[in-house]
Design a protein around this motif. Structure first.
Motif, PDB file in Angstrom:
ATOM      1  N   PRO A   3       0.397  -0.889   0.421  1.00  0.00           N
ATOM      2  CA  PRO A   3       0.004  -0.225   0.037  1.00  0.00           C
ATOM      3  C   PRO A   3       0.785   1.507  -0.231  1.00  0.00           C
TER       4      PRO A   3
ATOM      5  N   ILE B 225      -4.026  -6.535   3.494  1.00  0.00           N
ATOM      6  CA  ILE B 225      -4.539  -5.547   2.784  1.00  0.00           C
ATOM      7  C   ILE B 225      -5.843  -4.552   3.209  1.00  0.00           C
TER       8      ILE B 225
ATOM      9  N   THR C 195      -6.422  -0.895   4.535  1.00  0.00           N
ATOM     10  CA  THR C 195      -6.468  -0.115   3.509  1.00  0.00           C
ATOM     11  C   THR C 195      -7.605   0.013   3.112  1.00  0.00           C
TER      12      THR C 195
END
Length: 282
Positions: A32, A142, A146
Protein backbone atom coordinates in the motif's frame (compact mmCIF):
# COMPACT_ATOMS: atom_id res chain seq x y z
CA UNK A 1 11.35 -39.06 0.49
CA UNK A 2 8.95 -36.57 2.15
CA UNK A 3 6.79 -36.32 -1.00
CA UNK A 4 5.93 -40.03 -0.88
CA UNK A 5 3.57 -39.63 2.08
CA UNK A 6 0.78 -37.08 2.63
CA UNK A 7 2.18 -36.20 6.05
CA UNK A 8 5.69 -35.55 4.72
CA UNK A 9 4.39 -33.44 1.87
CA UNK A 10 2.21 -31.45 4.26
CA UNK A 11 5.20 -30.84 6.54
CA UNK A 12 7.32 -29.55 3.65
CA UNK A 13 4.47 -27.34 2.45
CA UNK A 14 3.98 -26.05 5.99
CA UNK A 15 7.63 -25.05 6.28
CA UNK A 16 7.43 -23.37 2.89
CA UNK A 17 4.27 -21.63 4.06
CA UNK A 18 6.09 -20.24 7.09
CA UNK A 19 8.71 -18.62 4.86
CA UNK A 20 6.11 -17.33 2.42
CA UNK A 21 4.05 -16.00 5.34
CA UNK A 22 7.06 -13.97 6.47
CA UNK A 23 7.30 -12.47 2.97
CA UNK A 24 3.55 -11.82 2.90
CA UNK A 25 3.99 -9.66 6.00
CA UNK A 26 6.36 -7.51 3.96
CA UNK A 27 3.87 -7.36 1.08
CA UNK A 28 1.00 -6.39 3.40
CA UNK A 29 3.05 -3.65 5.06
CA UNK A 30 4.81 -2.21 2.03
CA UNK A 31 2.58 -2.65 -1.03
CA UNK A 32 0.00 0.00 0.00
CA UNK A 33 2.88 2.41 0.71
CA UNK A 34 4.43 1.65 -2.67
CA UNK A 35 1.07 2.38 -4.29
CA UNK A 36 0.80 5.67 -2.40
CA UNK A 37 4.36 6.53 -3.45
CA UNK A 38 3.43 5.92 -7.10
CA UNK A 39 0.28 8.05 -6.78
CA UNK A 40 2.31 10.96 -5.37
CA UNK A 41 4.78 10.64 -8.25
CA UNK A 42 1.95 10.65 -10.80
CA UNK A 43 0.35 13.70 -9.17
CA UNK A 44 3.70 15.52 -9.19
CA UNK A 45 4.10 14.71 -12.88
CA UNK A 46 0.61 16.03 -13.69
CA UNK A 47 1.38 19.25 -11.81
CA UNK A 48 4.66 19.62 -13.70
CA UNK A 49 6.71 19.24 -10.54
CA UNK A 50 10.07 17.51 -10.27
CA UNK A 51 9.59 14.07 -8.74
CA UNK A 52 11.35 13.24 -5.51
CA UNK A 53 14.87 11.88 -5.94
CA UNK A 54 14.76 9.96 -2.64
CA UNK A 55 15.23 6.21 -2.85
CA UNK A 56 11.84 4.63 -3.45
CA UNK A 57 10.34 1.92 -1.29
CA UNK A 58 10.15 -1.58 -2.77
CA UNK A 59 9.40 -5.06 -1.53
CA UNK A 60 13.13 -5.78 -1.38
CA UNK A 61 14.59 -2.49 -0.14
CA UNK A 62 15.33 -1.02 2.30
CA UNK A 63 15.83 -3.74 4.89
CA UNK A 64 13.06 -4.19 7.44
CA UNK A 65 13.34 -1.92 10.48
CA UNK A 66 11.63 -1.39 13.78
CA UNK A 67 9.07 1.40 13.17
CA UNK A 68 9.76 2.82 16.63
CA UNK A 69 13.57 3.09 16.77
CA UNK A 70 14.74 2.26 13.25
CA UNK A 71 16.69 -0.85 14.35
CA UNK A 72 17.49 -3.05 11.34
CA UNK A 73 15.95 -6.50 11.67
CA UNK A 74 18.69 -9.12 11.53
CA UNK A 75 18.34 -12.53 9.90
CA UNK A 76 18.11 -14.23 13.31
CA UNK A 77 15.35 -11.82 14.32
CA UNK A 78 13.41 -12.64 11.15
CA UNK A 79 12.85 -16.38 11.61
CA UNK A 80 9.08 -16.98 11.27
CA UNK A 81 7.26 -17.34 14.62
CA UNK A 82 10.40 -18.47 16.47
CA UNK A 83 11.96 -15.00 16.50
CA UNK A 84 8.71 -13.47 17.78
CA UNK A 85 8.57 -15.99 20.64
CA UNK A 86 12.28 -15.60 21.43
CA UNK A 87 11.97 -11.80 21.53
CA UNK A 88 8.75 -12.14 23.55
CA UNK A 89 6.98 -9.94 21.05
CA UNK A 90 9.26 -6.93 21.52
CA UNK A 91 12.00 -5.16 19.57
CA UNK A 92 15.46 -6.29 20.69
CA UNK A 93 16.69 -2.69 20.64
CA UNK A 94 13.95 -0.51 22.12
CA UNK A 95 11.54 -3.13 23.53
CA UNK A 96 8.63 -1.67 21.56
CA UNK A 97 5.85 -4.25 21.11
CA UNK A 98 5.75 -6.17 17.82
CA UNK A 99 2.30 -6.65 16.34
CA UNK A 100 1.02 -10.22 16.88
CA UNK A 101 -0.34 -10.10 13.35
CA UNK A 102 3.10 -11.04 12.00
CA UNK A 103 3.22 -14.52 13.58
CA UNK A 104 -0.52 -14.96 12.97
CA UNK A 105 -0.08 -14.48 9.21
CA UNK A 106 2.95 -16.78 9.23
CA UNK A 107 1.11 -19.49 11.16
CA UNK A 108 -2.05 -19.17 9.06
CA UNK A 109 -0.08 -19.39 5.82
CA UNK A 110 1.79 -22.45 7.10
CA UNK A 111 -1.38 -24.25 8.23
CA UNK A 112 -3.33 -23.58 5.04
CA UNK A 113 -0.32 -24.53 2.90
CA UNK A 114 0.09 -27.80 4.79
CA UNK A 115 -3.61 -28.59 4.51
CA UNK A 116 -3.63 -27.82 0.77
CA UNK A 117 -0.70 -30.21 0.24
CA UNK A 118 -2.44 -32.92 2.28
CA UNK A 119 -5.81 -32.32 0.59
CA UNK A 120 -4.66 -32.23 -3.03
CA UNK A 121 -1.41 -34.20 -2.82
CA UNK A 122 1.58 -33.72 -5.18
CA UNK A 123 -0.58 -32.57 -8.10
CA UNK A 124 -0.99 -29.43 -10.22
CA UNK A 125 -4.07 -28.72 -8.11
CA UNK A 126 -1.96 -28.71 -4.97
CA UNK A 127 0.72 -26.43 -6.43
CA UNK A 128 -1.82 -23.99 -7.83
CA UNK A 129 -3.83 -24.00 -4.58
CA UNK A 130 -0.77 -22.71 -2.74
CA UNK A 131 -0.51 -19.72 -5.08
CA UNK A 132 -4.21 -18.93 -4.67
CA UNK A 133 -4.09 -19.22 -0.88
CA UNK A 134 -1.00 -17.03 -0.55
CA UNK A 135 -2.53 -14.30 -2.71
CA UNK A 136 -5.83 -14.38 -0.80
CA UNK A 137 -4.07 -14.07 2.56
CA UNK A 138 -2.17 -11.00 1.36
CA UNK A 139 -5.32 -9.42 -0.10
CA UNK A 140 -7.27 -10.07 3.11
CA UNK A 141 -4.73 -8.33 5.33
CA UNK A 142 -4.25 -5.39 2.95
CA UNK A 143 -8.00 -4.84 2.63
CA UNK A 144 -8.44 -4.95 6.41
CA UNK A 145 -5.75 -2.28 6.79
CA UNK A 146 -6.47 0.04 3.88
CA UNK A 147 -9.71 -1.04 2.16
CA UNK A 148 -7.66 -1.57 -0.98
CA UNK A 149 -7.36 -4.66 -3.18
CA UNK A 150 -4.29 -3.92 -5.31
CA UNK A 151 -4.52 -4.55 -9.05
CA UNK A 152 -0.94 -5.80 -8.85
CA UNK A 153 -2.31 -8.88 -7.07
CA UNK A 154 -5.92 -9.30 -8.27
CA UNK A 155 -5.26 -8.99 -12.01
CA UNK A 156 -2.28 -11.41 -12.19
CA UNK A 157 -4.27 -13.78 -9.95
CA UNK A 158 -7.10 -13.79 -12.51
CA UNK A 159 -4.79 -14.53 -15.44
CA UNK A 160 -2.84 -17.18 -13.52
CA UNK A 161 -6.12 -18.92 -12.70
CA UNK A 162 -7.10 -18.97 -16.37
CA UNK A 163 -3.63 -20.24 -17.31
CA UNK A 164 -3.86 -23.16 -14.88
CA UNK A 165 -7.32 -24.04 -16.14
CA UNK A 166 -6.12 -24.24 -19.74
CA UNK A 167 -5.13 -27.72 -18.56
CA UNK A 168 -8.38 -28.10 -16.54
CA UNK A 169 -6.44 -27.99 -13.27
CA UNK A 170 -9.51 -27.05 -11.22
CA UNK A 171 -12.23 -26.66 -13.86
CA UNK A 172 -12.42 -26.66 -17.64
CA UNK A 173 -11.37 -23.46 -19.39
CA UNK A 174 -14.93 -22.62 -20.48
CA UNK A 175 -16.13 -22.68 -16.86
CA UNK A 176 -13.12 -20.57 -15.85
CA UNK A 177 -13.71 -17.89 -18.49
CA UNK A 178 -17.43 -17.74 -17.73
CA UNK A 179 -16.58 -17.63 -14.02
CA UNK A 180 -14.32 -14.61 -14.53
CA UNK A 181 -16.96 -12.78 -16.56
CA UNK A 182 -19.89 -13.61 -14.28
CA UNK A 183 -17.84 -12.90 -11.14
CA UNK A 184 -16.95 -9.40 -12.29
CA UNK A 185 -20.35 -8.52 -13.76
CA UNK A 186 -22.28 -9.79 -10.72
CA UNK A 187 -20.70 -7.38 -8.26
CA UNK A 188 -20.48 -4.66 -10.90
CA UNK A 189 -24.26 -4.91 -11.32
CA UNK A 190 -24.82 -4.83 -7.55
CA UNK A 191 -22.54 -1.79 -7.31
CA UNK A 192 -24.47 0.19 -9.91
CA UNK A 193 -27.89 -0.90 -8.67
CA UNK A 194 -26.97 0.25 -5.16
CA UNK A 195 -25.45 3.50 -6.44
CA UNK A 196 -28.43 4.38 -8.61
CA UNK A 197 -30.80 3.57 -5.75
CA UNK A 198 -28.99 5.29 -2.87
CA UNK A 199 -26.47 7.59 -4.53
CA UNK A 200 -23.68 5.85 -2.59
CA UNK A 201 -20.96 3.40 -3.59
CA UNK A 202 -21.51 0.15 -1.72
CA UNK A 203 -18.19 -1.50 -2.63
CA UNK A 204 -14.98 -0.94 -4.53
CA UNK A 205 -13.87 -2.09 -7.97
CA UNK A 206 -11.27 -4.32 -6.33
CA UNK A 207 -14.10 -6.55 -5.08
CA UNK A 208 -15.29 -7.07 -8.68
CA UNK A 209 -11.79 -8.10 -9.74
CA UNK A 210 -11.32 -10.42 -6.77
CA UNK A 211 -14.58 -12.28 -7.46
CA UNK A 212 -13.62 -12.45 -11.14
CA UNK A 213 -10.28 -14.00 -10.13
CA UNK A 214 -12.04 -16.57 -7.92
CA UNK A 215 -14.35 -17.40 -10.83
CA UNK A 216 -11.32 -17.86 -13.08
CA UNK A 217 -9.78 -20.31 -10.60
CA UNK A 218 -12.82 -22.24 -9.41
CA UNK A 219 -15.34 -21.80 -12.23
CA UNK A 220 -18.76 -20.20 -12.38
CA UNK A 221 -20.23 -23.16 -10.49
CA UNK A 222 -18.55 -22.02 -7.25
CA UNK A 223 -19.68 -18.40 -7.47
CA UNK A 224 -23.07 -18.94 -5.72
CA UNK A 225 -21.31 -20.61 -2.77
CA UNK A 226 -18.68 -17.85 -2.57
CA UNK A 227 -21.23 -15.03 -2.78
CA UNK A 228 -23.58 -16.68 -0.26
CA UNK A 229 -20.84 -17.43 2.30
CA UNK A 230 -19.17 -14.01 2.00
CA UNK A 231 -22.51 -12.19 2.25
CA UNK A 232 -23.63 -14.13 5.34
CA UNK A 233 -20.31 -13.67 7.15
CA UNK A 234 -20.08 -10.02 6.09
CA UNK A 235 -23.62 -9.32 7.31
CA UNK A 236 -23.01 -11.02 10.67
CA UNK A 237 -19.73 -9.16 11.21
CA UNK A 238 -21.26 -5.86 10.09
CA UNK A 239 -24.23 -6.14 12.43
CA UNK A 240 -21.95 -7.21 15.28
CA UNK A 241 -19.71 -4.18 14.76
CA UNK A 242 -22.71 -1.86 14.77
CA UNK A 243 -24.30 -3.40 17.87
CA UNK A 244 -21.26 -4.31 19.96
CA UNK A 245 -18.48 -1.97 18.83
CA UNK A 246 -20.74 1.02 18.08
CA UNK A 247 -19.47 0.99 14.49
CA UNK A 248 -21.14 3.77 12.50
CA UNK A 249 -23.67 2.64 9.89
CA UNK A 250 -22.00 4.84 7.29
CA UNK A 251 -18.48 3.62 8.12
CA UNK A 252 -17.31 1.35 5.28
CA UNK A 253 -16.41 -2.27 6.02
CA UNK A 254 -14.02 -4.11 3.67
CA UNK A 255 -15.73 -6.93 1.74
CA UNK A 256 -12.55 -8.44 0.27
CA UNK A 257 -11.64 -10.50 3.37
CA UNK A 258 -15.03 -12.24 3.28
CA UNK A 259 -14.72 -12.98 -0.43
CA UNK A 260 -11.21 -14.34 0.13
CA UNK A 261 -12.30 -16.51 3.06
CA UNK A 262 -15.24 -17.86 1.08
CA UNK A 263 -12.89 -18.54 -1.84
CA UNK A 264 -10.61 -20.66 0.35
CA UNK A 265 -13.61 -22.57 1.72
CA UNK A 266 -14.86 -23.16 -1.83
CA UNK A 267 -11.40 -24.31 -2.92
CA UNK A 268 -11.45 -27.15 -0.40
CA UNK A 269 -15.13 -27.94 0.11
CA UNK A 270 -17.03 -26.12 -2.63
CA UNK A 271 -18.51 -29.17 -4.42
CA UNK A 272 -19.66 -30.73 -1.13
CA UNK A 273 -21.28 -27.46 -0.01
CA UNK A 274 -23.00 -27.09 -3.37
CA UNK A 275 -24.40 -30.63 -3.23
CA UNK A 276 -25.60 -30.08 0.34
CA UNK A 277 -27.30 -26.82 -0.61
CA UNK A 278 -29.00 -28.36 -3.64
CA UNK A 279 -30.09 -31.26 -1.44
CA UNK A 280 -31.76 -28.85 0.98
CA UNK A 281 -33.50 -27.06 -1.88
CA UNK A 282 -34.79 -30.29 -3.42
Amino acid sequence: MPFESPGGLAAVAGLLGLCVGSFLNVVVHRLPRIMEQEWHAQCADLRGETPSTAEGLSLARPRSRCPSCGHQITALENIPIISFLHLRGRCSSCAAPISPRYPIIEALTAMLSAYAAWHFGPTPQGASALILIWALIALTAIDFDTQLLPDSITLPLLWIGLAFNLASTHVDISSAVIGAMVGYLTLWSVFWLFKLTTGKEGMGYGDFKLLAALGAWLGWQMLPVIILLSSIVGAVVGVSLIVVARHGRNTPIPFGPYLATAGIVALFWGPQLTRSYLGLMA
